[in-house]
Design a protein around this motif. Structure first.
Motif, PDB file in Angstrom:
ATOM      1  N   GLU A  69       0.808  -1.212   0.000  1.00  0.00           N
ATOM      2  CA  GLU A  69       0.000   0.000   0.000  1.00  0.00           C
ATOM      3  C   GLU A  69       0.847   1.269   0.000  1.00  0.00           C
ATOM      4  O   GLU A  69       0.378   2.346  -0.341  1.00  0.00           O
ATOM      5  N   HIS A  70       2.150   1.151   0.368  1.00  0.00           N
ATOM      6  CA  HIS A  70       3.001   2.324   0.373  1.00  0.00           C
ATOM      7  C   HIS A  70       3.755   2.503  -0.945  1.00  0.00           C
ATOM      8  O   HIS A  70       4.575   3.396  -1.070  1.00  0.00           O
ATOM      9  N   ALA A  71       3.523   1.620  -1.952  1.00  0.00           N
ATOM     10  CA  ALA A  71       4.179   1.761  -3.247  1.00  0.00           C
ATOM     11  C   ALA A  71       3.762   3.080  -3.887  1.00  0.00           C
ATOM     12  O   ALA A  71       2.611   3.512  -3.784  1.00  0.00           O
ATOM     13  N   LEU A  72       4.700   3.726  -4.557  1.00  0.00           N
ATOM     14  CA  LEU A  72       4.431   5.021  -5.169  1.00  0.00           C
ATOM     15  C   LEU A  72       3.407   4.899  -6.289  1.00  0.00           C
ATOM     16  O   LEU A  72       3.479   3.992  -7.122  1.00  0.00           O
ATOM     17  N   ARG A  73       2.459   5.818  -6.289  1.00  0.00           N
ATOM     18  CA  ARG A  73       1.428   5.876  -7.315  1.00  0.00           C
ATOM     19  C   ARG A  73       1.547   7.195  -8.067  1.00  0.00           C
ATOM     20  O   ARG A  73       2.217   8.121  -7.622  1.00  0.00           O
ATOM     21  N   VAL A  74       0.869   7.280  -9.200  1.00  0.00           N
ATOM     22  CA  VAL A  74       0.899   8.500 -10.004  1.00  0.00           C
ATOM     23  C   VAL A  74       0.427   9.696  -9.196  1.00  0.00           C
ATOM     24  O   VAL A  74       0.923  10.820  -9.367  1.00  0.00           O
ATOM     25  N   PRO A 170      -4.795   8.124 -11.259  1.00  0.00           N
ATOM     26  CA  PRO A 170      -4.019   8.478 -10.063  1.00  0.00           C
ATOM     27  C   PRO A 170      -3.481   7.270  -9.311  1.00  0.00           C
ATOM     28  O   PRO A 170      -2.414   7.342  -8.697  1.00  0.00           O
ATOM     29  N   GLY A 171      -4.204   6.138  -9.346  1.00  0.00           N
ATOM     30  CA  GLY A 171      -3.768   4.953  -8.621  1.00  0.00           C
ATOM     31  C   GLY A 171      -2.809   4.058  -9.388  1.00  0.00           C
ATOM     32  O   GLY A 171      -2.360   3.035  -8.866  1.00  0.00           O
ATOM     33  N   GLN A 176       4.634   1.528 -13.691  1.00  0.00           N
ATOM     34  CA  GLN A 176       3.839   1.239 -14.885  1.00  0.00           C
ATOM     35  C   GLN A 176       3.680   2.486 -15.754  1.00  0.00           C
ATOM     36  O   GLN A 176       3.723   2.413 -16.986  1.00  0.00           O
ATOM     37  N   ALA A 177       3.488   3.643 -15.108  1.00  0.00           N
ATOM     38  CA  ALA A 177       3.377   4.896 -15.861  1.00  0.00           C
ATOM     39  C   ALA A 177       4.689   5.219 -16.569  1.00  0.00           C
ATOM     40  O   ALA A 177       4.691   5.693 -17.713  1.00  0.00           O
ATOM     41  N   ASP A 206       8.754  14.102 -13.744  1.00  0.00           N
ATOM     42  CA  ASP A 206       8.027  13.790 -12.507  1.00  0.00           C
ATOM     43  C   ASP A 206       8.201  12.319 -12.139  1.00  0.00           C
ATOM     44  O   ASP A 206       8.439  11.977 -10.974  1.00  0.00           O
ATOM     45  N   LEU A 207       8.093  11.460 -13.142  1.00  0.00           N
ATOM     46  CA  LEU A 207       8.221  10.018 -12.908  1.00  0.00           C
ATOM     47  C   LEU A 207       9.651   9.647 -12.534  1.00  0.00           C
ATOM     48  O   LEU A 207       9.879   8.840 -11.627  1.00  0.00           O
TER      49      LEU A 207
END
Length: 281
Positions: A69-74, A170-171, A176-177, A206-207
């Motif tokens: 749940e703490h993995a970085l998301r967009v 956002p999730g 992946q992004a 940003d990524l």
């Protein structure tokens, strides 16, 4: 060899040549690229059909942890609010907006703020070049560039844009992004909700910034997000050392919590290795 393998081999070859010393700061740049490509390669390998499954004799020693749940998301990296234009926006207004806001691409939205396409610098440049004077081209070149010539006749964002737009939510995990942006060669991705409405934008920088966190940020994430919040472990009981993405864990933990800790540290996207110096209690 994968793109990541080629990069790693090339880096080692350059490093081994004594007559070509690295420029100041080159080692840091190579390390950033190494971590970025590592994360992108990991995202590619996790996609179905992109990699062969290793045999039992060649199985990697790295724990195969599920995303945490703490993995970085967009949502952790995107910019809000996002610049956008309506499909009716004229060509000259687009050029002025790009120059004023220093844009490389902008989302085109409808009346309900749903993303219907993207206008990029190349879309505007093609029209400007043809308006300035159509370059001479042979039959084959005209055939190849037919679509570009047709698009350049457009006068509004709706007729100049590339559609449908490639978007993320956002999730979506940052890895992946990043893989999507790299594969599609896009500088910027619109971020939409599940109804297709624009909620932000995320660029390649940003990524990259989100993926390539420095050692202090990795150490802080392990201490706060994993030890304190996820596993309810006293941070003082585990010593955390991070060196260029290589994490060393020292201390005394029971085997169950030790296993969970190792799995979750491995799940941090830009960790390149974990050294287990934990002792059972």
């Amino acid at each position: 060899m994968t793109e990541f393998d080629h990069f790693r081999a090339g880096s080692e070859a350059v490093r081994s040549q004594p007559d070509r010393p690295w420029r100041p700061g080159e080692e840091l740049r190579q390390d950033l690229l190494f971590r970025y490509l590592s994360a992108v390669a990991s995202a590619a390998e996790s996609r179905p059909g992109t990699a062969e499954q290793p045999s039992s004799e060649e199985a990697p020693s790295r724990p195969q942890a599920e995303p945490t749940e703490h993995a970085l998301r967009v949502r952790d990296a995107m910019q809000v609010p996002a610049a956008a234009v309506l499909g009716s926006t004229p060509f000259l207004d687009l050029v002025r907006a790009f120059a004023r806001e220093h844009l490389s691409a902008v989302a085109v939205i409808d009346a309900e703020e749903r993303v219907v396409g993207v206008v990029s610098e190349s879309d505007l440049l093609a029209k400007a070049a043809i308006e300035a004077g159509t370059p001479k081209a042979g039959p084959i070149s005209r055939l190849r560039q037919h679509g570009l010539y047709e698009k350049s006749r457009g006068e509004t964002a709706a007729t100049l844009m590339t559609a449908p737009a490639i978007t993320v939510h956002p999730g979506t995990p940052v890895t992946q992004a990043a893989w999507l942006a790299a594969r599609s060669r896009l500088k910027r991705l619109p971020v939409t909700d599940h109804h297709g409405r624009l909620v932000g934008t995320v660029s390649r920088m940003d990524l990259l910034t989100a993926l390539v966190r420095d050692d202090d940020r990795i150490r802080e994430e392990i201490r706060c997000d994993i030890l304190e919040r996820a596993l309810n472990i006293d941070p003082g009981s585990v010593q955390i050392e991070v060196d260029h993405g290589l994490v060393t864990l020292k201390g005394h933990l029971d085997s169950d919590r030790s296993t969970k800790l190792l799995e979750q540290v491995w799940a941090i996207e830009d960790v390149v290795g974990v050294v287990d110096d934990l002792d059972d209690v």
